[in-house]
Design a protein around this motif. Structure first.
Motif, PDB file in Angstrom:
ATOM      1  N   LEU A 153       0.228   5.470  17.675  1.00 49.20           N
ATOM      2  CA  LEU A 153       0.185   4.943  19.040  1.00 49.20           C
ATOM      3  C   LEU A 153      -1.241   4.657  19.512  1.00 49.20           C
ATOM      4  CD1 LEU A 153       2.911   7.279  20.559  1.00 49.20           C
ATOM      5  CD2 LEU A 153       3.127   4.818  20.087  1.00 49.20           C
ATOM      6  N   GLU A 154      -2.220   4.989  18.653  1.00 51.74           N
ATOM      7  CA  GLU A 154      -3.635   4.727  18.909  1.00 51.74           C
ATOM      8  C   GLU A 154      -4.128   5.368  20.196  1.00 51.74           C
ATOM      9  OE1 GLU A 154      -3.777   0.442  18.627  1.00 51.74           O
ATOM     10  OE2 GLU A 154      -4.162   0.569  16.475  1.00 51.74           O
ATOM     11  N   VAL A 155      -3.787   6.647  20.349  1.00 49.08           N
ATOM     12  CA  VAL A 155      -4.267   7.448  21.472  1.00 49.08           C
ATOM     13  C   VAL A 155      -4.742   8.787  20.925  1.00 49.08           C
ATOM     14  CG1 VAL A 155      -2.777   6.368  23.205  1.00 49.08           C
ATOM     15  CG2 VAL A 155      -1.973   8.392  21.973  1.00 49.08           C
ATOM     16  N   SER A 156      -5.404   9.548  21.755  1.00 48.48           N
ATOM     17  CA  SER A 156      -5.841  10.874  21.316  1.00 48.48           C
ATOM     18  C   SER A 156      -4.691  11.866  21.456  1.00 48.48           C
ATOM     19  CB  SER A 156      -7.036  11.341  22.148  1.00 48.48           C
ATOM     20  OG  SER A 156      -6.631  11.594  23.479  1.00 48.48           O
ATOM     21  N   THR A 157      -4.774  12.925  20.697  1.00 45.92           N
ATOM     22  CA  THR A 157      -3.783  13.990  20.842  1.00 45.92           C
ATOM     23  C   THR A 157      -3.913  14.613  22.231  1.00 45.92           C
ATOM     24  OG1 THR A 157      -5.277  15.543  19.749  1.00 45.92           O
ATOM     25  CG2 THR A 157      -3.588  14.505  18.381  1.00 45.92           C
ATOM     26  N   ASP A 158      -5.124  14.659  22.761  1.00 48.69           N
ATOM     27  CA  ASP A 158      -5.317  15.185  24.108  1.00 48.69           C
ATOM     28  C   ASP A 158      -4.541  14.372  25.141  1.00 48.69           C
ATOM     29  OD1 ASP A 158      -6.859  17.331  23.391  1.00 48.69           O
ATOM     30  OD2 ASP A 158      -8.770  16.399  23.922  1.00 48.69           O
ATOM     31  N   TYR A 159      -4.505  13.060  24.963  1.00 53.41           N
ATOM     32  CA  TYR A 159      -3.746  12.231  25.896  1.00 53.41           C
ATOM     33  C   TYR A 159      -2.247  12.563  25.804  1.00 53.41           C
ATOM     34  CZ  TYR A 159      -1.461   8.401  28.217  1.00 53.41           C
ATOM     35  OH  TYR A 159      -0.641   7.681  29.055  1.00 53.41           O
ATOM     36  N   LEU A 160      -1.727  12.644  24.586  1.00 52.12           N
ATOM     37  CA  LEU A 160      -0.307  12.961  24.430  1.00 52.12           C
ATOM     38  C   LEU A 160       0.038  14.322  25.025  1.00 52.12           C
ATOM     39  CD1 LEU A 160       0.568  11.659  20.838  1.00 52.12           C
ATOM     40  CD2 LEU A 160       1.162  10.634  23.048  1.00 52.12           C
ATOM     41  N   LEU A 161      -0.871  15.271  24.874  1.00 48.63           N
ATOM     42  CA  LEU A 161      -0.635  16.627  25.378  1.00 48.63           C
ATOM     43  C   LEU A 161      -0.882  16.761  26.877  1.00 48.63           C
ATOM     44  CD1 LEU A 161      -2.251  18.638  22.461  1.00 48.63           C
ATOM     45  CD2 LEU A 161       0.196  18.471  22.992  1.00 48.63           C
ATOM     46  N   GLY A 162      -1.389  15.696  27.494  1.00 51.46           N
ATOM     47  CA  GLY A 162      -1.645  15.731  28.932  1.00 51.46           C
ATOM     48  C   GLY A 162      -2.977  16.359  29.297  1.00 51.46           C
ATOM     49  N   ARG A 163      -3.848  16.531  28.321  1.00 54.64           N
ATOM     50  CA  ARG A 163      -5.172  17.111  28.577  1.00 54.64           C
ATOM     51  C   ARG A 163      -6.182  16.062  29.016  1.00 54.64           C
ATOM     52  NH1 ARG A 163      -5.617  20.638  23.089  1.00 54.64           N
ATOM     53  NH2 ARG A 163      -3.897  22.051  23.511  1.00 54.64           N
ATOM     54  N   SER A 164      -5.811  14.808  28.849  1.00 53.61           N
ATOM     55  CA  SER A 164      -6.676  13.695  29.222  1.00 53.61           C
ATOM     56  C   SER A 164      -5.804  12.616  29.849  1.00 53.61           C
ATOM     57  CB  SER A 164      -7.378  13.133  27.978  1.00 53.61           C
ATOM     58  OG  SER A 164      -8.004  11.905  28.264  1.00 53.61           O
ATOM     59  N   GLU A 165      -6.328  11.957  30.855  1.00 59.67           N
ATOM     60  CA  GLU A 165      -5.591  10.870  31.493  1.00 59.67           C
ATOM     61  C   GLU A 165      -5.941   9.519  30.877  1.00 59.67           C
ATOM     62  OE1 GLU A 165      -2.996  11.116  33.556  1.00 59.67           O
ATOM     63  OE2 GLU A 165      -3.239  13.242  33.119  1.00 59.67           O
ATOM     64  N   SER A 166      -6.958   9.502  30.023  1.00 61.16           N
ATOM     65  CA  SER A 166      -7.372   8.258  29.391  1.00 61.16           C
ATOM     66  C   SER A 166      -6.665   8.090  28.051  1.00 61.16           C
ATOM     67  CB  SER A 166      -8.891   8.254  29.161  1.00 61.16           C
ATOM     68  OG  SER A 166      -9.258   7.108  28.416  1.00 61.16           O
ATOM     69  N   SER A 167      -5.928   6.996  27.920  1.00 63.42           N
ATOM     70  CA  SER A 167      -5.247   6.728  26.655  1.00 63.42           C
ATOM     71  C   SER A 167      -6.114   5.913  25.705  1.00 63.42           C
ATOM     72  CB  SER A 167      -3.929   5.995  26.909  1.00 63.42           C
ATOM     73  OG  SER A 167      -4.172   4.724  27.473  1.00 63.42           O
ATOM     74  N   THR A 168      -7.312   5.557  26.140  1.00 59.38           N
ATOM     75  CA  THR A 168      -8.216   4.748  25.327  1.00 59.38           C
ATOM     76  C   THR A 168      -9.010   5.634  24.375  1.00 59.38           C
ATOM     77  OG1 THR A 168      -8.452   3.252  27.195  1.00 59.38           O
ATOM     78  CG2 THR A 168     -10.040   3.020  25.425  1.00 59.38           C
ATOM     79  N   LEU A 169      -9.049   5.220  23.136  1.00 55.67           N
ATOM     80  CA  LEU A 169      -9.815   5.945  22.125  1.00 55.67           C
ATOM     81  C   LEU A 169     -11.238   5.414  22.049  1.00 55.67           C
ATOM     82  CD1 LEU A 169      -7.316   6.032  19.127  1.00 55.67           C
ATOM     83  CD2 LEU A 169      -7.910   7.914  20.627  1.00 55.67           C
ATOM     84  N   SER A 170     -12.174   6.302  21.754  1.00 54.08           N
ATOM     85  CA  SER A 170     -13.536   5.865  21.486  1.00 54.08           C
ATOM     86  C   SER A 170     -13.545   5.139  20.139  1.00 54.08           C
ATOM     87  CB  SER A 170     -14.486   7.069  21.427  1.00 54.08           C
ATOM     88  OG  SER A 170     -14.213   7.836  20.266  1.00 54.08           O
ATOM     89  N   GLN A 171     -14.624   4.464  19.837  1.00 52.28           N
ATOM     90  CA  GLN A 171     -14.749   3.751  18.560  1.00 52.28           C
ATOM     91  C   GLN A 171     -14.595   4.716  17.390  1.00 52.28           C
ATOM     92  OE1 GLN A 171     -14.392   0.769  18.908  1.00 52.28           O
ATOM     93  NE2 GLN A 171     -15.010  -0.173  17.017  1.00 52.28           N
ATOM     94  N   THR A 172     -15.194   5.891  17.502  1.00 60.02           N
ATOM     95  CA  THR A 172     -15.095   6.896  16.443  1.00 60.02           C
ATOM     96  C   THR A 172     -13.649   7.367  16.293  1.00 60.02           C
ATOM     97  OG1 THR A 172     -17.343   7.625  16.898  1.00 60.02           O
ATOM     98  CG2 THR A 172     -15.933   9.159  15.687  1.00 60.02           C
ATOM     99  N   GLU A 173     -12.982   7.613  17.412  1.00 58.93           N
ATOM    100  CA  GLU A 173     -11.587   8.046  17.370  1.00 58.93           C
ATOM    101  C   GLU A 173     -10.690   6.966  16.775  1.00 58.93           C
ATOM    102  OE1 GLU A 173     -11.172  11.081  21.136  1.00 58.93           O
ATOM    103  OE2 GLU A 173     -11.390   8.938  21.557  1.00 58.93           O
ATOM    104  N   LYS A 174     -10.985   5.699  17.086  1.00 61.32           N
ATOM    105  CA  LYS A 174     -10.201   4.593  16.521  1.00 61.32           C
ATOM    106  C   LYS A 174     -10.351   4.545  15.001  1.00 61.32           C
ATOM    107  CE  LYS A 174     -10.055   1.428  20.403  1.00 61.32           C
ATOM    108  NZ  LYS A 174     -10.474   0.149  20.954  1.00 61.32           N
ATOM    109  N   LYS A 175     -11.595   4.693  14.532  1.00 58.91           N
ATOM    110  CA  LYS A 175     -11.832   4.676  13.088  1.00 58.91           C
ATOM    111  C   LYS A 175     -11.091   5.829  12.418  1.00 58.91           C
ATOM    112  CE  LYS A 175     -15.997   2.846  11.694  1.00 58.91           C
ATOM    113  NZ  LYS A 175     -17.417   2.955  11.385  1.00 58.91           N
TER     114      LYS A 175
END
Length: 120
Positions: free
Chosen positions: A54-76
């Motif tokens: 889904l190209e999001v962070s695990t923190d976003y899925l877990l509700g620890r972050s409101e940003s669903s956007t990944l950094s460049q490093t996270e995307k890689k």
């Protein structure tokens, strides 16, 4: 918003059915349904696979972050993990999590070369 709702929202944004997402993360549709409806806890490996697909962070899925956007490093890293967890790869590749860190680093370099040359 709970994890199930976040997964449903991200899946629907991509226009995927529940079955399509389940196939992409190598889960049974009934398991995917139970995860989305919060009737079943999500396993760590499933969480990672879903976040990658889904190209999001695990923190976003877990509700620890409101940003669903990944950094460049996270995307890689997400791209690499999706490649590494592809169920159609050869059997030897399934042993990747048990590999030494130096082997993983070699594999990452191979991944970058393939990606840079448009092979993936």
């Amino acid at each position: 918003m709970d994890i199930g709702k976040r997964i449903v929202s991200l899946r629907e944004r991509r226009g995927w059915t529940q079955k399509e997402l389940a196939n992409r993360v190598n889960l049974n549709v009934s398991v995917m349904n139970r995860i989305e409806s919060n009737d079943r806890p999500i396993k760590d490996s499933e969480l990672l696979n879903l976040a990658n697909v889904l190209e999001v962070s695990t923190d976003y899925l877990l509700g620890r972050s409101e940003s669903s956007t990944l950094s460049q490093t996270e995307k890689k890293e997400a791209e690499f993990q999706a490649f590494a967890n592809n169920p159609t790869l050869q059997k030897w590749y399934k042993e990747l999590p048990k590999s030494k860190e130096e082997d993983l680093e070699k594999l990452r370099k191979m991944w970058e070369i393939l990606k840079d040359h448009g092979e993936i």
